[in-house]
Write an enzyme that holds these catalytic residues in place. Structure first.
Site, PDB file in Angstrom:
ATOM      1  N   HIS A 140       8.071  49.814  12.434  1.00  0.00           N
ATOM      2  CA  HIS A 140       7.917  49.855  10.977  1.00  0.00           C
ATOM      3  C   HIS A 140       6.603  50.548  10.661  1.00  0.00           C
ATOM      4  O   HIS A 140       5.527  50.066  11.019  1.00  0.00           O
ATOM      5  CB  HIS A 140       7.923  48.437  10.405  1.00  0.00           C
ATOM      6  N   GLY A 155       0.817  48.947   9.527  1.00  0.00           N
ATOM      7  CA  GLY A 155       0.194  47.934   8.672  1.00  0.00           C
ATOM      8  C   GLY A 155       1.260  47.111   7.987  1.00  0.00           C
ATOM      9  O   GLY A 155       2.433  47.499   7.920  1.00  0.00           O
ATOM     10  N   GLU A 156       0.846  45.973   7.458  1.00  0.00           N
ATOM     11  CA  GLU A 156       1.797  45.074   6.809  1.00  0.00           C
ATOM     12  C   GLU A 156       2.343  45.703   5.534  1.00  0.00           C
ATOM     13  O   GLU A 156       1.754  46.640   4.959  1.00  0.00           O
ATOM     14  CB  GLU A 156       1.116  43.745   6.484  1.00  0.00           C
ATOM     15  N   GLY A 158       3.105  46.639   1.868  1.00  0.00           N
ATOM     16  CA  GLY A 158       2.281  46.599   0.671  1.00  0.00           C
ATOM     17  C   GLY A 158       0.851  47.036   0.861  1.00  0.00           C
ATOM     18  O   GLY A 158       0.078  47.074  -0.103  1.00  0.00           O
ATOM     19  N   VAL A 159       0.472  47.418   2.083  1.00  0.00           N
ATOM     20  CA  VAL A 159      -0.918  47.795   2.326  1.00  0.00           C
ATOM     21  C   VAL A 159      -1.226  49.205   1.807  1.00  0.00           C
ATOM     22  O   VAL A 159      -2.396  49.565   1.628  1.00  0.00           O
ATOM     23  CB  VAL A 159      -1.252  47.677   3.835  1.00  0.00           C
ATOM     24  N   GLY A 160      -0.173  50.015   1.575  1.00  0.00           N
ATOM     25  CA  GLY A 160      -0.402  51.347   1.012  1.00  0.00           C
ATOM     26  C   GLY A 160      -0.036  52.506   1.908  1.00  0.00           C
ATOM     27  O   GLY A 160      -0.496  53.632   1.687  1.00  0.00           O
ATOM     28  N   LYS A 161       0.827  52.281   2.902  1.00  0.00           N
ATOM     29  CA  LYS A 161       1.192  53.352   3.842  1.00  0.00           C
ATOM     30  C   LYS A 161       1.933  54.482   3.130  1.00  0.00           C
ATOM     31  O   LYS A 161       1.605  55.657   3.291  1.00  0.00           O
ATOM     32  CB  LYS A 161       2.050  52.782   4.975  1.00  0.00           C
ATOM     33  N   ASP A 179       8.920  54.174   6.519  1.00  0.00           N
ATOM     34  CA  ASP A 179       9.505  52.837   6.704  1.00  0.00           C
ATOM     35  C   ASP A 179       9.930  52.604   8.148  1.00  0.00           C
ATOM     36  O   ASP A 179       9.430  51.694   8.803  1.00  0.00           O
ATOM     37  CB  ASP A 179      10.690  52.616   5.760  1.00  0.00           C
ATOM     38  N   GLU A 204       9.785  55.420  -0.108  1.00  0.00           N
ATOM     39  CA  GLU A 204       9.867  54.366  -1.121  1.00  0.00           C
ATOM     40  C   GLU A 204       8.482  54.076  -1.694  1.00  0.00           C
ATOM     41  O   GLU A 204       7.543  53.785  -0.945  1.00  0.00           O
ATOM     42  CB  GLU A 204      10.443  53.082  -0.510  1.00  0.00           C
ATOM     43  N   ARG A 245     -18.257  51.243  13.517  1.00  0.00           N
ATOM     44  CA  ARG A 245     -18.954  52.193  12.646  1.00  0.00           C
ATOM     45  C   ARG A 245     -19.348  53.467  13.384  1.00  0.00           C
ATOM     46  O   ARG A 245     -19.725  54.455  12.750  1.00  0.00           O
ATOM     47  CB  ARG A 245     -20.190  51.532  12.039  1.00  0.00           C
TER      48      ARG A 245
END
Length: 308
Positions: A140, A155-156, A158-161, A179, A204, A245
């Protein structure tokens, strides 16, 4: 995930002439990428012989068969064909021996022919089968091409992928998959990602719905496949968590036994993820070319401390 390719697809791709094909021959599944020239088998040696392989008859095999009597030729070919082969391919547009055609019909084995030279044809078909039958898994995520680098965004939900992918497309980069990303291990060092056919070129966006990227942004905004060169894990910013960093750690993500360079990028309002991913892509290319900015800075710091 087990992968097969139909014989009909190979015939079409390689432009093979069908000398004899039993009923539903195009549906015969090919399960392994290796092929075989049955020189030893025609001489009667069948130890370690794998009948699942496509068999190639070239000039060497034909010269050997030519020196046999028709009865002996039938006997040698029958022993080979009775192992239930998926297909036999004659190269160099060589003439078909009557005994060869008879054995193919008696055992209902597909007999094919090509005009290509044996070595060149073997190279082409092995490369094609290696890609088509490569081990595959599905993850995914989102796969994009940025400055020639294949970037897998994880990423989970809704994180913005997907939103990041659209921003990258707007900036001139290309979408490969959204997706669901199908990943093939085409060699011991190379992973190739693509999208399932049914959702290819669609993305999507929450609040908008499904968008056809190719139709909105043009044919140059999409790509069917891309090597996976870098994995970027997107996660919500966690206050107090120590993020890398300098980039000296050299993190990797294991995908089907291959260690792919990876980064973890925290997401919070105000961060332009598209620009960050562009920089990450260019930095990854520099590393592959032998220059590591983090190591160069560390070297300068160590030299500075030594001078003091």
């Amino acid at each position: 995930m087990s992968v097969t390719v139909k014989l009909g697809a190979i015939i079409e791709e390689q432009s093979l002439e069908v000398i004899y094909g039993p009923e539903n021959y195009a549906e015969v599944p090919i399960t392994i990428a290796e092929i075989n020239r049955p020189s030893l088998q025609l001489a009667g040696f069948f130890d370690y012989f794998d009948p699942r392989r496509i068999q190639i008859l070239g000039q060497v095999e034909y010269t050997y068969l030519e020196n046999l009597t028709p009865a002996e030729r039938t006997k040698r070919l029958s022993c080979l064909f009775e192992t239930k082969l998926p297909a036999v391919i004659v190269t160099r547009d060589l003439p078909i021996y009557p005994e060869l055609l008879a054995c193919a019909k008696n055992t209902e084995t597909t007999l094919l022919r090509t005009k290509e030279g044996t070595s060149r044809f073997m190279s082409d078909i092995m490369l094609s089968l290696s890609v088509a039958l490569a081990p595959m898994t599905s993850v995914h995520g989102v796969l994009v091409e940025v400055f020639g680098e294949g970037i897998l965004l994880l990423g989970e939900s809704g994180v913005g992928k997907s939103e990041t992918a659209i921003e990258l497309v707007k900036r001139g980069h290309r979408l490969v998959a959204d997706d669901a990303v199908e990943i093939k291990k085409v060699s011991r060092k190379t992973l190739v990602g693509s999208s399932p056919e049914i959702i290819r070129h669609f993305i999507e966006l929450r609040g908008i719905g499904v968008v056809d990227v190719k139709r909105i942004f043009g044919i140059g905004s999409v790509k069917d496949t891309e090597n996976i060169n870098l994995v970027i894990n997107l996660e919500p910013w966690q206050s107090g968590k120590a993020y890398d960093r300098l980039g000296l750690d050299g993190e990797t993500t294991d995908i089907m036994g291959i260690q792919v360079p990876s980064l973890t990028i925290p997401v919070k309002p105000g961060r332009n993820l598209a620009i960050i991913i562009e920089v990450a892509s260019m930095n990854n290319r520099q590393r592959k070319m032998g220059y590591n900015a983090a190591e160069e800075l560390n070297r300068r710091l160590m030299e500075s401390m030594g001078e003091e």
